[in-house]
Every structure is written in structure tokens, then in C-alpha cells.
Design a protein around this motif. Structure first.
Motif, PDB file in Angstrom:
ATOM      1  N   GLY A   7      -1.053  12.116   7.358  1.00 54.30           N
ATOM      2  CA  GLY A   7      -2.397  12.537   7.656  1.00 54.30           C
ATOM      3  C   GLY A   7      -3.472  11.414   8.050  1.00 54.30           C
ATOM      4  N   SER A   8      -4.189  11.150   6.886  1.00 55.71           N
ATOM      5  CA  SER A   8      -5.402  10.421   7.076  1.00 55.71           C
ATOM      6  C   SER A   8      -5.163   8.915   7.042  1.00 55.71           C
ATOM      7  CB  SER A   8      -6.799  10.667   6.071  1.00 55.71           C
ATOM      8  OG  SER A   8      -6.216  10.690   4.723  1.00 55.71           O
ATOM      9  N   HIS A  17      -7.269   2.413   7.090  1.00 59.06           N
ATOM     10  CA  HIS A  17      -7.667   0.868   6.461  1.00 59.06           C
ATOM     11  C   HIS A  17      -7.155   0.553   5.423  1.00 59.06           C
ATOM     12  CE1 HIS A  17     -10.574   3.552   4.221  1.00 59.06           C
ATOM     13  NE2 HIS A  17     -10.361   2.789   3.370  1.00 59.06           N
ATOM     14  N   TRP A  18      -6.543   1.617   4.715  1.00 64.57           N
ATOM     15  CA  TRP A  18      -5.724   1.573   3.386  1.00 64.57           C
ATOM     16  C   TRP A  18      -4.152   0.907   4.065  1.00 64.57           C
ATOM     17  CZ3 TRP A  18      -7.626   1.676  -1.463  1.00 64.57           C
ATOM     18  CH2 TRP A  18      -8.772   2.515  -1.777  1.00 64.57           C
ATOM     19  N   MET A  19      -3.961   1.115   5.001  1.00 64.86           N
ATOM     20  CA  MET A  19      -2.587   0.443   5.629  1.00 64.86           C
ATOM     21  C   MET A  19      -2.752  -0.722   6.032  1.00 64.86           C
ATOM     22  SD  MET A  19      -0.903   3.046   4.273  1.00 64.86           S
ATOM     23  CE  MET A  19       0.512   2.287   4.496  1.00 64.86           C
ATOM     24  N   THR A  20      -3.826  -1.471   6.143  1.00 64.85           N
ATOM     25  CA  THR A  20      -4.136  -2.742   6.877  1.00 64.85           C
ATOM     26  C   THR A  20      -2.987  -3.799   6.380  1.00 64.85           C
ATOM     27  OG1 THR A  20      -6.462  -2.225   7.101  1.00 64.85           O
ATOM     28  CG2 THR A  20      -5.814  -4.512   7.407  1.00 64.85           C
ATOM     29  N   TYR A  56       5.847   2.749   6.580  1.00 68.62           N
ATOM     30  CA  TYR A  56       5.168   1.622   6.301  1.00 68.62           C
ATOM     31  C   TYR A  56       5.849   0.743   5.190  1.00 68.62           C
ATOM     32  CZ  TYR A  56       1.171   2.574   9.274  1.00 68.62           C
ATOM     33  OH  TYR A  56       0.322   3.084  10.255  1.00 68.62           O
ATOM     34  N   ARG A  57       5.930  -0.520   5.264  1.00 69.55           N
ATOM     35  CA  ARG A  57       6.504  -1.307   4.308  1.00 69.55           C
ATOM     36  C   ARG A  57       5.091  -1.835   3.651  1.00 69.55           C
ATOM     37  NH1 ARG A  57      11.240  -3.502   3.676  1.00 69.55           N
ATOM     38  NH2 ARG A  57      11.454  -3.606   5.742  1.00 69.55           N
ATOM     39  N   ILE A  58       4.912  -1.656   2.048  1.00 68.22           N
ATOM     40  CA  ILE A  58       4.069  -2.000   1.577  1.00 68.22           C
ATOM     41  C   ILE A  58       4.228  -2.845   0.385  1.00 68.22           C
ATOM     42  CG2 ILE A  58       2.310  -0.297   2.386  1.00 68.22           C
ATOM     43  CD1 ILE A  58       2.639   1.307  -0.214  1.00 68.22           C
ATOM     44  N   ASP A  59       3.151  -3.519  -0.462  1.00 67.43           N
ATOM     45  CA  ASP A  59       3.223  -4.047  -1.568  1.00 67.43           C
ATOM     46  C   ASP A  59       3.050  -3.272  -2.813  1.00 67.43           C
ATOM     47  OD1 ASP A  59       0.667  -4.187  -1.594  1.00 67.43           O
ATOM     48  OD2 ASP A  59       0.665  -6.266  -1.072  1.00 67.43           O
ATOM     49  N   ALA A  60       3.360  -3.766  -3.975  1.00 66.59           N
ATOM     50  CA  ALA A  60       3.121  -2.982  -5.118  1.00 66.59           C
ATOM     51  C   ALA A  60       1.499  -2.734  -5.337  1.00 66.59           C
ATOM     52  CB  ALA A  60       3.533  -3.837  -6.303  1.00 66.59           C
ATOM     53  N   SER A  61       0.552  -3.812  -5.044  1.00 63.15           N
ATOM     54  CA  SER A  61      -0.629  -3.590  -5.112  1.00 63.15           C
ATOM     55  C   SER A  61      -1.119  -2.439  -4.315  1.00 63.15           C
ATOM     56  CB  SER A  61      -1.298  -5.068  -4.856  1.00 63.15           C
ATOM     57  OG  SER A  61      -2.801  -4.649  -4.740  1.00 63.15           O
ATOM     58  N   LEU A  63       0.387   0.090  -3.106  1.00 63.42           N
ATOM     59  CA  LEU A  63       0.848   1.334  -3.870  1.00 63.42           C
ATOM     60  C   LEU A  63       0.032   1.859  -4.901  1.00 63.42           C
ATOM     61  CD1 LEU A  63       2.969   3.714  -3.534  1.00 63.42           C
ATOM     62  CD2 LEU A  63       4.397   2.368  -5.070  1.00 63.42           C
ATOM     63  N   GLY A  64      -0.314   0.917  -5.598  1.00 63.99           N
ATOM     64  CA  GLY A  64      -1.156   1.171  -6.828  1.00 63.99           C
ATOM     65  C   GLY A  64      -2.526   1.547  -6.418  1.00 63.99           C
ATOM     66  N   GLU A  65      -3.099   1.011  -5.359  1.00 61.31           N
ATOM     67  CA  GLU A  65      -4.251   1.611  -4.953  1.00 61.31           C
ATOM     68  C   GLU A  65      -4.232   3.076  -4.055  1.00 61.31           C
ATOM     69  OE1 GLU A  65      -5.536  -1.597  -2.110  1.00 61.31           O
ATOM     70  OE2 GLU A  65      -6.092  -2.681  -3.697  1.00 61.31           O
ATOM     71  N   LEU A  66      -3.092   3.158  -3.510  1.00 59.78           N
ATOM     72  CA  LEU A  66      -3.101   4.542  -2.991  1.00 59.78           C
ATOM     73  C   LEU A  66      -2.794   5.645  -4.138  1.00 59.78           C
ATOM     74  CD1 LEU A  66      -0.703   3.515   0.100  1.00 59.78           C
ATOM     75  CD2 LEU A  66      -2.917   4.372   0.249  1.00 59.78           C
TER      76      LEU A  66
END
Length: 115
Positions: A7-8, A17-20, A56-61, A63-66
Motif C-alpha cells: 500500500g502506502s 520514503h520509508w523504503m528509500t 524489498y531487502r531492508i536492514d534491521a534499523s 524494520l524497527g522503524e516500520l
């Protein structure tokens, strides 16, 4: 780690922007879920249907924000699902969807065509 968004958080959406700092791996369609609108954002619940997503591949930081954004107040819970890119976290809506509009296409980007 990977996350699957529907979604958003998708590209060119309000919270993208959270996925930047994430690495886009590709698009994917998940089976066994239904997509609902809650106004400016959607939620998925287990059910009949398919939902269009981005992985997406993301880091732990990140994921914590999400988690802080999505799981605060118990609105969503993370669930591990399988994708062609490996297992990924999916935020599943935890509250009632009674009276909410189901997005029949399963694609948040096509929600206006639902009307």
C-alpha cells in the motif's frame, strides 16, 4: 531481511520514503489475502484473493522503524510469507474489516477503479 509491501509503502505512494534505504527486489502477487481500504492506507487480512506487492531487502534499523509505524497500537502484526525472492515480512491487519471497502483488484494503486 526482506519485507513485502502492498500500500502506502509502495513506490510513489505517501509513505514510500520509508523504503528509500531499501533495495527493491521486484513485484510479487500473494495469494490467500484480501485487501481493504481504510481511507488513506490499506490493510490485508487472510482470505480469498490476491494482493499485488513489492518486495524489498531492508536492514534491521528500517524494520524497527516500520514496526514502530505499523504495529503501534496493535493495528498490524508481522507475518512471514514466501516470495520468489525468499521469505519476507508482511504487515497483516489485526482489527475488524466489517464495513470497510474491499479492493477487489488486490492492487492498492488501482483502488479508484474499484468504485
Amino acid at each position: 531481511m526482506r519485507i513485502i509491501v502492498y500500500g502506502s509503502l509502495r513506490r510513489k505512494q505517501g509513505n514510500s520514503h520509508w523504503m528509500t534505504n531499501g533495495q527493491w527486489l521486484g513485484d510479487h502477487q500473494i495469494d490467500g489475502y484480501a485487501l481493504y481500504s481504510f481511507g488513506h492506507y490499506p490493510g490485508v487480512v487472510a482470505g480469498e484473493g490476491k494482493v499485488w506487492c513489492e518486495v524489498y531487502r531492508i536492514d534491521a534499523s528500517t524494520l524497527g522503524e516500520l514496526d514502530a509505524l505499523r504495529t503501534k497500537g496493535g493495528e498490524y502484526k508481522r507475518e512471514l510469507v514466501q516470495t520468489p525472492y525468499g521469505s519476507a515480512w508482511l504487515y497483516v491487519y489485526q482489527r475488524s474489516v466489517a464495513g470497510r471497502e474491499r479492493i477487489d483488484s488486490g492492487d492498492w494503486l488501482q483502488r479508484d477503479s474499484n468504485k
